[in-house]
Scaffold this active site. Structure first.
Site, PDB file in Angstrom:
ATOM      1  CE  LYS A  92      -1.848   1.550   4.042  1.00  0.00           C
ATOM      2  NZ  LYS A  92      -1.661   2.963   4.399  1.00  0.00           N
ATOM      3  CG  ASN A  93       2.085   2.644   3.550  1.00  0.00           C
ATOM      4  OD1 ASN A  93       0.918   2.869   3.193  1.00  0.00           O
ATOM      5  ND2 ASN A  93       2.415   2.420   4.801  1.00  0.00           N
ATOM      6  NE  ARG A 108       0.238  12.219   6.843  1.00  0.00           N
ATOM      7  CZ  ARG A 108       0.487  13.309   7.567  1.00  0.00           C
ATOM      8  NH1 ARG A 108      -0.504  13.969   8.117  1.00  0.00           N
ATOM      9  NH2 ARG A 108       1.719  13.746   7.729  1.00  0.00           N
ATOM     10  CB  CYS A 144      -4.777   5.809  10.964  1.00  0.00           C
ATOM     11  SG  CYS A 144      -5.347   4.367  10.091  1.00  0.00           S
ATOM     12  NE  ARG A 203      -0.783  10.181  10.416  1.00  0.00           N
ATOM     13  CZ  ARG A 203      -1.055   9.155   9.615  1.00  0.00           C
ATOM     14  NH1 ARG A 203      -2.274   8.684   9.561  1.00  0.00           N
ATOM     15  NH2 ARG A 203      -0.109   8.641   8.843  1.00  0.00           N
ATOM     16  N   PRO A 204       0.845  16.328  11.671  1.00  0.00           N
ATOM     17  CG  PRO A 204       2.751  17.246  12.636  1.00  0.00           C
ATOM     18  CD  PRO A 204       1.766  16.108  12.779  1.00  0.00           C
ATOM     19  CB  ILE A 205       1.080  18.537   6.364  1.00  0.00           C
ATOM     20  CG1 ILE A 205       0.170  19.766   6.505  1.00  0.00           C
ATOM     21  CG2 ILE A 205       0.254  17.255   6.328  1.00  0.00           C
ATOM     22  CD1 ILE A 205      -0.726  19.999   5.293  1.00  0.00           C
ATOM     23  CG  ASP A 206       5.572  20.617  10.608  1.00  0.00           C
ATOM     24  OD1 ASP A 206       5.019  19.496  10.619  1.00  0.00           O
ATOM     25  OD2 ASP A 206       6.651  20.839  11.191  1.00  0.00           O
ATOM     26  CG  LEU A 207       8.506  18.030   8.780  1.00  0.00           C
ATOM     27  CD1 LEU A 207       8.992  16.623   9.098  1.00  0.00           C
ATOM     28  CD2 LEU A 207       9.572  19.052   9.133  1.00  0.00           C
ATOM     29  CG  ASP A 258       2.791   1.313   9.693  1.00  0.00           C
ATOM     30  OD1 ASP A 258       3.006   1.515   8.489  1.00  0.00           O
ATOM     31  OD2 ASP A 258       2.459   2.221  10.483  1.00  0.00           O
ATOM     32  CB  ILE A 311       6.707   6.797  14.862  1.00  0.00           C
ATOM     33  CG1 ILE A 311       8.024   6.046  14.698  1.00  0.00           C
ATOM     34  CG2 ILE A 311       6.316   7.567  13.598  1.00  0.00           C
ATOM     35  CD1 ILE A 311       9.195   6.888  14.242  1.00  0.00           C
ATOM     36  NE  ARG A 351      -7.460   4.332   4.975  1.00  0.00           N
ATOM     37  CZ  ARG A 351      -6.668   5.037   5.784  1.00  0.00           C
ATOM     38  NH1 ARG A 351      -7.012   5.261   7.030  1.00  0.00           N
ATOM     39  NH2 ARG A 351      -5.529   5.524   5.341  1.00  0.00           N
TER      40      ARG A 351
HETATM   41  C1  EPZ Z   1       3.689   6.980   6.529  1.00  0.00           C
HETATM   42  O1  EPZ Z   1       2.850   7.928   7.159  1.00  0.00           O
HETATM   43  C2  EPZ Z   1       2.854   5.715   6.392  1.00  0.00           C
HETATM   44  N1  EPZ Z   1       1.688   5.998   5.554  1.00  0.00           N
HETATM   45  C3  EPZ Z   1       2.395   5.256   7.775  1.00  0.00           C
HETATM   46  O2  EPZ Z   1       1.664   4.047   7.621  1.00  0.00           O
HETATM   47  C4  EPZ Z   1       3.637   4.978   8.622  1.00  0.00           C
HETATM   48  O3  EPZ Z   1       3.220   4.627   9.935  1.00  0.00           O
HETATM   49  C5  EPZ Z   1       4.499   6.245   8.678  1.00  0.00           C
HETATM   50  O4  EPZ Z   1       4.833   6.675   7.341  1.00  0.00           O
HETATM   51  C6  EPZ Z   1       5.801   6.009   9.418  1.00  0.00           C
HETATM   52  O5  EPZ Z   1       6.503   4.977   8.815  1.00  0.00           O
HETATM   53  C7  EPZ Z   1       1.841   6.002   4.198  1.00  0.00           C
HETATM   54  O6  EPZ Z   1       2.922   5.799   3.676  1.00  0.00           O
HETATM   55  C8  EPZ Z   1       0.611   6.268   3.410  1.00  0.00           C
HETATM   56  P1  EPZ Z   1       5.580  10.307   8.686  1.00  0.00           P
HETATM   57  P2  EPZ Z   1       3.313   9.477   7.245  1.00  0.00           P
HETATM   58  O7  EPZ Z   1       5.408  11.593   7.987  1.00  0.00           O
HETATM   59  O8  EPZ Z   1       4.064   9.829   6.033  1.00  0.00           O
HETATM   60  C9  EPZ Z   1       5.889  13.594  12.057  1.00  0.00           C
HETATM   61  C10 EPZ Z   1      -0.185   2.650   7.829  1.00  0.00           C
HETATM   62  O9  EPZ Z   1      -0.672   2.075   8.821  1.00  0.00           O
HETATM   63  N2  EPZ Z   1       5.650  14.585  11.008  1.00  0.00           N
HETATM   64  O10 EPZ Z   1       6.764   9.449   8.388  1.00  0.00           O
HETATM   65  O11 EPZ Z   1       2.137  10.286   7.600  1.00  0.00           O
HETATM   66  C11 EPZ Z   1       4.668  12.740  12.328  1.00  0.00           C
HETATM   67  O12 EPZ Z   1       3.786  13.395  13.217  1.00  0.00           O
HETATM   68  C12 EPZ Z   1       0.255   4.081   7.947  1.00  0.00           C
HETATM   69  O13 EPZ Z   1       0.013   2.118   6.712  1.00  0.00           O
HETATM   70  C13 EPZ Z   1       5.746  15.939  11.313  1.00  0.00           C
HETATM   71  O14 EPZ Z   1       6.011  16.310  12.442  1.00  0.00           O
HETATM   72  O15 EPZ Z   1       4.284   9.428   8.494  1.00  0.00           O
HETATM   73  C14 EPZ Z   1       5.266  11.497  12.914  1.00  0.00           C
HETATM   74  O16 EPZ Z   1       5.503  11.715  14.300  1.00  0.00           O
HETATM   75  C15 EPZ Z   1      -0.016   4.663   9.319  1.00  0.00           C
HETATM   76  N3  EPZ Z   1       5.520  16.847  10.334  1.00  0.00           N
HETATM   77  C16 EPZ Z   1       6.609  11.373  12.195  1.00  0.00           C
HETATM   78  O17 EPZ Z   1       6.871  12.651  11.609  1.00  0.00           O
HETATM   79  C17 EPZ Z   1       5.223  16.478   9.047  1.00  0.00           C
HETATM   80  O18 EPZ Z   1       5.061  17.358   8.178  1.00  0.00           O
HETATM   81  C18 EPZ Z   1       6.629  10.347  11.086  1.00  0.00           C
HETATM   82  O19 EPZ Z   1       5.516  10.592  10.270  1.00  0.00           O
HETATM   83  C19 EPZ Z   1       5.122  15.098   8.749  1.00  0.00           C
HETATM   84  C20 EPZ Z   1       5.360  14.169   9.742  1.00  0.00           C
END
Ligand code: EPZ
Length: 419
Positions: free
Chosen positions: A22-23, A92, A116, A121-125, A305, A327, A399
């Site tokens: 999926k990812n 997401r 989920c 789940r911020p998107i600031d980065l 995960d 995480i 999903r």
């Molecule tokens: C991806 O989510 C995966 N989803 C998640 O899988 C997975 O748990 C996660 O990566 C970590 O491996 C998909 O690929 C669709 P992150 P993502 O950005 O990209 C923080 C599943 O069950 N962060 O790597 O949303 C965030 O809060 C799903 O299949 C910021 O602070 O995860 C977290 O603490 C769940 N600012 C950390 O980074 C940002 O702009 C890692 O999140 C983005 C993230």
């Protein structure tokens, strides 16, 4: 509302084929917006998030055909730059279309994404990186409107090795002017597969799989034929189903090197694992051993995960296990539900540390899934529990898992999905 009805006690034994990730598929599908012409994506899982991505492609003017696990997409120009809220809110990874549309059309309108409920789940980065490349993003409180007269390569440091932010910035960078460098980039195998797909479309992406990724912008991308890598987390989930039921399960079409952090911990629990280039066989002990301390980390660490499935398995291990979720800040909904089944899990430090006191066996109960992997964990617990378990689920499990109930049934699981 979905209902998984499980009668526990049978051992999971036999052979399963694991499908595409999926990812891995989600960013690759978003990247097709950047291309012109026809692309064929093989080993694409038939799950809800993929269906949503295909609906978004169609909304943007692409022609799509999804037959079996082969997705064919024809892009003859993009005719819209907005993502309908109803679609964006379903997952997401709708946020990835922000980078794709800015990269291709230099403009995008999208509301904040769904996904989920496992943290803020911020998107600031994502936004910081896109702005560094020249995008101007205005948020009117409902919709983010992004525009970029030009998108220029930039040097971007990611405060967290965010998977989504890494992918979004790769999407924006491949058609930008000049070179983009992402440092502290995510190193997940899905990023490597994504870069492979982008490069097969004519992009120039180097360093995927390391924490520094370099992208040299090109003028355009063409279609491709790509086979999605195996799903690491589905692989781990099925392995756990055998670990929980004293089973003996062989998984084909997997990549053992992608799941080392998972299999290493299963070995620590006393499971026997035999590896071949594209298959894994797990034989479980009657009573698994506890794991004294397990921490979720970015790849190559133990994947977040797999936290919930391991909590479920360790609930009936011999001894006390501690799992730290580093995480996401609220990925613990399954703990209370497992305790309804007789588990003895206590949560500490803002519900990010699970102290799991192993019990001989859980008992069936009616429990509710709160997210995708938590729902899978409750199903796994039901397979090993005494009596009947009913997992009510708002569609989270569908999903991320293609045919979970029927696959588990095919290897001895007594599980039925009632719509
Ligand atoms: C991806 O989510 C995966 N989803 C998640 O899988 C997975 O748990 C996660 O990566 C970590 O491996 C998909 O690929 C669709 P992150 P993502 O950005 O990209 C923080 C599943 O069950 N962060 O790597 O949303 C965030 O809060 C799903 O299949 C910021 O602070 O995860 C977290 O603490 C769940 N600012 C950390 O980074 C940002 O702009 C890692 O999140 C983005 C993230």
């Amino acid at each position: 509302m979905h209902k998984y009805r499980i009668r526990g006690g049978t051992r999971i034994r036999g052979v399963l084929n694991v499908g595409g990730g999926k990812n891995a598929a989600l960013p690759i599908i978003a990247a097709l917006v950047l291309s012109e012409g026809e692309s064929v994506i093989h080993n694409c899982p038939r799950i809800a998030d993929i269906e949503v991505s295909i609906e978004i492609l169609r909304h943007l003017g692409c022609r799509t055909d999804f037959a079996g696990n082969t997705l064919t997409v024809n892009v003859q120009g993009i005719t819209a730059t907005d993502i309908p809220d109803v679609l964006a809110k379903k997952m997401r990874s709708s946020i990835l279309f922000m980078g794709a549309l800015l990269g291709k059309c230099r403009e995008v309108s999208i509301c904040s994404p769904g996904g989920c409920n496992i943290g803020l789940r911020p998107i600031d980065l994502h936004l910081h990186g896109l702005s560094a490349m020249g995008a101007v993003i205005e948020d009117d409180g409902v919709t983010m409107h992004g525009k970029a007269d030009t998108l220029k390569g930039a040097f971007i440091y990611l405060r967290e090795a965010s998977v989504g932010a890494t992918e979004n910035l790769m999407l924006a960078a491949v058609l930008a002017e000049g070179e983009t460098t992402l440092t502290n980039a995510a190193r997940e195998p899905e990023i490597v597969d994504f870069a492979k797909a982008l490069n097969s479309m004519g992009a120039i992406v180097r360093g995927a799989g390391t924490s520094t990724i370099r992208i040299t912008g090109v003028k355009k991308l063409h279609g491709t034929t790509h086979r999605i890598m195996p799903d690491r987390i589905v692989t781990g989930t099925y392995l756990m189903s055998a670990a929980i039921t004293c089973g003996d399960l062989t998984l084909n079409h997997v990549n053992p090197s992608d799941v080392k952090a998972i299999t290493a911990n299963l070995l620590a629990m006393g499971c026997r694992i035999d590896e071949k280039p594209a298959s894994l066989r797990l034989r479980a002990p009657r009573v698994p051993m506890a794991i004294p301390h397990l921490i979720t980390e970015a790849h190559p660490g133990f994947p977040t995960d797999m936290q919930a499935p391991f909590v479920a398995a360790l609930a009936t291990a011999k001894g006390v296990s501690v799992i730290e979720e580093r995480i996401f800040e609220s990925r613990a909904a399954h703990a209370a539900e497992l305790n309804k089944m007789g588990a003895r899990i206590t949560l500490a430090s803002d519900e990010r540390v699970f102290v799991i006191n192993g019990r001989p066996r859980l008992h069936g109960a009616v429990v509710e899934s709160g997210d995708l992997r938590g729902g899978a964990a409750l199903i796994l617990a039901g397979l090993g529990a005494e009596g009947e378990t009913v997992v009510t689920d708002k569609g989270y499990v569908a999903r991320g898992y293609d045919g979970l109930a029927e696959n588990l049934r095919s290897v001895g699981g007594e599980i039925w999905l009632e719509q």
